[in-house]
Design a protein around this motif. Structure first.
Motif, PDB file in Angstrom:
ATOM      1  N   ASP A 208      65.626  42.680 114.590  1.00  0.00           N
ATOM      2  CA  ASP A 208      65.376  42.933 116.007  1.00  0.00           C
ATOM      3  C   ASP A 208      64.245  43.951 116.181  1.00  0.00           C
ATOM      4  OD1 ASP A 208      66.340  42.540 118.836  1.00  0.00           O
ATOM      5  OD2 ASP A 208      66.657  44.703 118.683  1.00  0.00           O
ATOM      6  N   TYR A 209      64.303  45.040 115.439  1.00  0.00           N
ATOM      7  CA  TYR A 209      63.259  46.067 115.542  1.00  0.00           C
ATOM      8  C   TYR A 209      61.901  45.544 115.072  1.00  0.00           C
ATOM      9  CZ  TYR A 209      66.811  49.736 116.315  1.00  0.00           C
ATOM     10  OH  TYR A 209      67.818  50.516 116.822  1.00  0.00           O
ATOM     11  N   THR A 210      61.888  44.827 113.943  1.00  0.00           N
ATOM     12  CA  THR A 210      60.600  44.359 113.413  1.00  0.00           C
ATOM     13  C   THR A 210      59.987  43.287 114.320  1.00  0.00           C
ATOM     14  OG1 THR A 210      61.799  42.829 111.948  1.00  0.00           O
ATOM     15  CG2 THR A 210      61.106  44.932 111.024  1.00  0.00           C
ATOM     16  N   ALA A 211      60.840  42.437 114.924  1.00  0.00           N
ATOM     17  CA  ALA A 211      60.322  41.424 115.855  1.00  0.00           C
ATOM     18  C   ALA A 211      59.635  42.082 117.045  1.00  0.00           C
ATOM     19  CB  ALA A 211      61.460  40.523 116.328  1.00  0.00           C
ATOM     20  N   LYS A 212      60.117  43.270 117.422  1.00  0.00           N
ATOM     21  CA  LYS A 212      59.510  44.020 118.534  1.00  0.00           C
ATOM     22  C   LYS A 212      58.433  44.996 118.041  1.00  0.00           C
ATOM     23  CE  LYS A 212      63.941  43.900 120.989  1.00  0.00           C
ATOM     24  NZ  LYS A 212      65.153  44.677 121.320  1.00  0.00           N
ATOM     25  N   GLU A 213      58.152  44.934 116.737  1.00  0.00           N
ATOM     26  CA  GLU A 213      57.172  45.823 116.096  1.00  0.00           C
ATOM     27  C   GLU A 213      57.535  47.299 116.258  1.00  0.00           C
ATOM     28  OE1 GLU A 213      53.213  44.796 117.293  1.00  0.00           O
ATOM     29  OE2 GLU A 213      53.353  42.772 116.464  1.00  0.00           O
ATOM     30  N   GLN A 214      58.828  47.559 116.292  1.00  0.00           N
ATOM     31  CA  GLN A 214      59.330  48.934 116.359  1.00  0.00           C
ATOM     32  C   GLN A 214      59.608  49.407 114.928  1.00  0.00           C
ATOM     33  OE1 GLN A 214      62.727  48.375 118.976  1.00  0.00           O
ATOM     34  NE2 GLN A 214      61.499  48.686 120.811  1.00  0.00           N
ATOM     35  N   TYR A 215      58.534  49.568 114.171  1.00  0.00           N
ATOM     36  CA  TYR A 215      58.676  49.837 112.743  1.00  0.00           C
ATOM     37  C   TYR A 215      59.241  51.226 112.456  1.00  0.00           C
ATOM     38  CZ  TYR A 215      55.766  45.687 112.528  1.00  0.00           C
ATOM     39  OH  TYR A 215      55.268  44.414 112.690  1.00  0.00           O
ATOM     40  N   ASP A 216      58.948  52.180 113.306  1.00  0.00           N
ATOM     41  CA  ASP A 216      59.508  53.518 113.101  1.00  0.00           C
ATOM     42  C   ASP A 216      61.034  53.488 113.209  1.00  0.00           C
ATOM     43  OD1 ASP A 216      57.040  54.647 112.689  1.00  0.00           O
ATOM     44  OD2 ASP A 216      56.775  55.258 114.782  1.00  0.00           O
ATOM     45  N   LYS A 217      61.537  52.724 114.190  1.00  0.00           N
ATOM     46  CA  LYS A 217      62.992  52.586 114.335  1.00  0.00           C
ATOM     47  C   LYS A 217      63.585  51.871 113.124  1.00  0.00           C
ATOM     48  CE  LYS A 217      63.934  52.636 119.313  1.00  0.00           C
ATOM     49  NZ  LYS A 217      64.554  51.871 120.425  1.00  0.00           N
TER      50      LYS A 217
ATOM     51  N   SER B  35      60.323  46.163 102.626  1.00  0.00           N
ATOM     52  CA  SER B  35      59.669  45.234 103.560  1.00  0.00           C
ATOM     53  C   SER B  35      59.062  45.965 104.747  1.00  0.00           C
ATOM     54  CB  SER B  35      60.666  44.183 104.040  1.00  0.00           C
ATOM     55  OG  SER B  35      61.165  43.433 102.957  1.00  0.00           O
ATOM     56  N   ILE B  36      59.779  46.965 105.262  1.00  0.00           N
ATOM     57  CA  ILE B  36      59.271  47.720 106.413  1.00  0.00           C
ATOM     58  C   ILE B  36      58.019  48.513 106.025  1.00  0.00           C
ATOM     59  CG2 ILE B  36      59.799  49.551 108.075  1.00  0.00           C
ATOM     60  CD1 ILE B  36      62.820  48.643 107.569  1.00  0.00           C
ATOM     61  N   LEU B  37      58.078  49.170 104.875  1.00  0.00           N
ATOM     62  CA  LEU B  37      56.906  49.927 104.402  1.00  0.00           C
ATOM     63  C   LEU B  37      55.710  48.996 104.181  1.00  0.00           C
ATOM     64  CD1 LEU B  37      58.739  52.295 101.902  1.00  0.00           C
ATOM     65  CD2 LEU B  37      57.551  53.009 103.991  1.00  0.00           C
ATOM     66  N   LEU B  38      55.973  47.789 103.736  1.00  0.00           N
ATOM     67  CA  LEU B  38      54.902  46.801 103.563  1.00  0.00           C
ATOM     68  C   LEU B  38      54.255  46.480 104.904  1.00  0.00           C
ATOM     69  CD1 LEU B  38      53.533  44.960 101.416  1.00  0.00           C
ATOM     70  CD2 LEU B  38      55.223  43.207 102.023  1.00  0.00           C
TER      71      LEU B  38
ATOM     72  N   GLU C 132      54.307  53.057  98.630  1.00  0.00           N
ATOM     73  CA  GLU C 132      55.723  53.375  98.838  1.00  0.00           C
ATOM     74  C   GLU C 132      56.571  52.105  98.795  1.00  0.00           C
ATOM     75  OE1 GLU C 132      56.500  56.502 102.001  1.00  0.00           O
ATOM     76  OE2 GLU C 132      54.388  55.993 102.397  1.00  0.00           O
ATOM     77  N   SER C 133      56.016  51.035  99.334  1.00  0.00           N
ATOM     78  CA  SER C 133      56.728  49.766  99.309  1.00  0.00           C
ATOM     79  C   SER C 133      56.988  49.324  97.872  1.00  0.00           C
ATOM     80  CB  SER C 133      55.923  48.693 100.050  1.00  0.00           C
ATOM     81  OG  SER C 133      56.552  47.434  99.948  1.00  0.00           O
ATOM     82  N   VAL C 134      55.971  49.498  97.007  1.00  0.00           N
ATOM     83  CA  VAL C 134      56.132  49.120  95.601  1.00  0.00           C
ATOM     84  C   VAL C 134      57.233  49.938  94.938  1.00  0.00           C
ATOM     85  CG1 VAL C 134      55.005  49.158  93.341  1.00  0.00           C
ATOM     86  CG2 VAL C 134      53.772  48.273  95.330  1.00  0.00           C
TER      87      VAL C 134
ATOM     88  N   PRO D 229      61.824  41.024  95.966  1.00  0.00           N
ATOM     89  CA  PRO D 229      61.122  42.264  95.607  1.00  0.00           C
ATOM     90  C   PRO D 229      59.829  42.008  94.828  1.00  0.00           C
ATOM     91  CG  PRO D 229      63.456  42.456  95.147  1.00  0.00           C
ATOM     92  CD  PRO D 229      63.221  41.037  95.509  1.00  0.00           C
ATOM     93  N   TYR D 230      59.786  40.953  94.022  1.00  0.00           N
ATOM     94  CA  TYR D 230      58.556  40.606  93.300  1.00  0.00           C
ATOM     95  C   TYR D 230      57.470  40.184  94.283  1.00  0.00           C
ATOM     96  CZ  TYR D 230      61.417  40.574  89.056  1.00  0.00           C
ATOM     97  OH  TYR D 230      62.254  40.933  88.022  1.00  0.00           O
TER      98      TYR D 230
END
Length: 414
Positions: A278-287, A311-314, A321-323, A339-340
């Motif tokens: 829900d947050y990522t669909a709204k581009e609320q990445y901080d949340k 995924s969020i860090l990506l 950080e994502s790696v 993850p790969y």
């Protein structure tokens, strides 16, 4: 003069005939009403005769009353409902006796008789509460009927659980609804079920569950506030409620319910992934990032929580950080494919960053690392060409791997 007298006589006769016609026309409805009233009295008398202990023809008595109620003129007649209630009660008692003696008896039919007692008695009570010509209300059936049905009410709950086990969700909802709505019926006002009945919240949960299984948003939400008192099922209740809001496209209520669900039950499998989506669909990445951190603080070994943070860090272009989180997850479970893909994608993005473009050696290092992760993802997920093929195309192109590049080029062009 004689002609004038004849005319007066003629008009006098016509007036008399007209008056007679009016009287005859008025007499017809009165006569019809008397006939109907006589029929009702006869049918009531016959039905009461069927109800006597020596006869016990309860089904026949019910048929007579049902026939009378087909005439809308009879639908306010308390006597009919009173006899009908006795007729159905007689059938219910007979069915109950057969069950007790372990004789052949349709259980669903027995429960349906039980519920009909409630619907008939509630209709009777509403008629019984009508004020008389002087505005007085003096119900004569309430106390007796309420006491009788209070004794039978437990079987309404049992019927609901019976239909739950059968997977007959609509019937289950109907019975739990009947059980719960007793609290709002004037007939049962003295019992105060909301305060005195400890099973009300559980019945509300099962009604909500039945509504959810029916994919009916209105039924799912109708009793959810009462069901919240049932702490044993609160996590699933919030799931059903959230789904109902999603069906209704009520985005704010859906999100709020997911947030409440995660706050109260952070390890329950339903809330976290949907709230992240829900947050990522709204581009609320901080949340989304804060949510993943909160989840990891409760369980830092969860595959779902680690993958979500990767995924969020990506998405936030925090590739290094994502790696780190992808590698943590791979070290825990090297059979998980995603993850790969995340790590490979992060290294591709780092290789194509402005910093790496100024340092060809660093850029090549990033592409080589990306290749390792992405090729292993391809090995684990061979059918996901739409994900690994474009990435490997860019990797092989920049590493000047002609044979591998040609193979990927054919895959993309096919």
């Amino acid at each position: 003069m004689k002609m004038q007298l004849d005319l007066q006589h003629y008009f006098g006769r016509m007036l008399q005939l007209a008056l007679m016609m009016v009287l005859l026309l008025n007499a017809c409805p009165v006569r019809a009403q008397k006939t109907k009233a006589k029929t009702v009295r006869q049918e009531l008398s016959q039905a009461r005769n069927y109800l006597k202990p020596r006869n016990k023809n309860y089904a026949q008595a019910e048929q007579l009353m049902t026939k009378l109620l087909k005439d809308s003129a009879n639908r306010d007649d308390i006597r009919i409902y009173s006899v009908l209630l006795d007729a159905v009660k007689g059938q219910y008692d007979q069915a109950n006796e057969r069950l007790y003696l372990k004789q052949k008896q349709d259980t669903a039919a027995f429960f349906n008789l039980n519920r009909r007692l409630f619907t008939i008695a509630e209709t009777l009570d509403s008629l019984d509460m009508q004020p008389d010509k002087k505005g007085r209300v003096n119900p004569s059936h309430r106390n007796k009927n309420a006491a009788m049905l209070h004794h039978y009410r437990a079987n309404i709950y049992s019927a609901g659980t019976f239909f739950i086990r059968k997977g007959q969700w609509n019937d289950a909802y109907t019975f739990f609804s009947t059980y719960l709505d007793c609290d709002s019926q004037p007939l049962f006002a003295s019992y105060k079920y909301a305060e005195s009945d400890p099973r009300m919240s559980e019945a509300a949960y099962w009604a909500t569950y039945s509504g959810y299984k029916l994919n009916d948003a209105a039924k799912t939400l109708h009793y959810q506030h009462m069901a919240r008192k049932d702490s044993a099922h609160a996590d699933f209740l919030l799931q059903f409620t959230a789904e109902a809001y999603r069906w209704l496209n009520n985005d704010s209520a859906y999100t709020a319910t997911l947030e409440e669900g995660f706050r109260r039950y952070p390890l329950f499998t339903y809330f976290f992934p949907r709230l992240i989506d829900d947050y990522t669909a709204k581009e609320q990445y901080d949340k989304a990032l804060a949510l993943s951190d909160s989840a990891l603080s409760r369980c830092d070994t969860s595959d779902i929580f680690l993958f979500a943070k990767s995924s969020i860090l990506l998405r936030m272009e925090r590739w290094q950080e994502s790696v780190v989180y992808s590698e943590r997850l791979i070290n825990r479970n090297d059979s998980l494919p995603e993850p790969y893909f995340n790590a490979g994608t992060a290294f591709v993005n780092m290789a194509e960053s402005s910093e790496a473009q100024k340092n060809k050696k660093l850029q090549r290092t990033y592409y080589q690392k990306a290749r390792t992760y992405m090729e292993y993802y391809r090995l684990l997920m061979p059918d996901e060409k739409r994900k690994w093929a474009p990435a490997l195309y860019r990797i092989y192109l920049n590493l000047n791997l002609g044979r591998q590049f040609d193979e990927i080029d054919k895959i993309l062009n096919s």
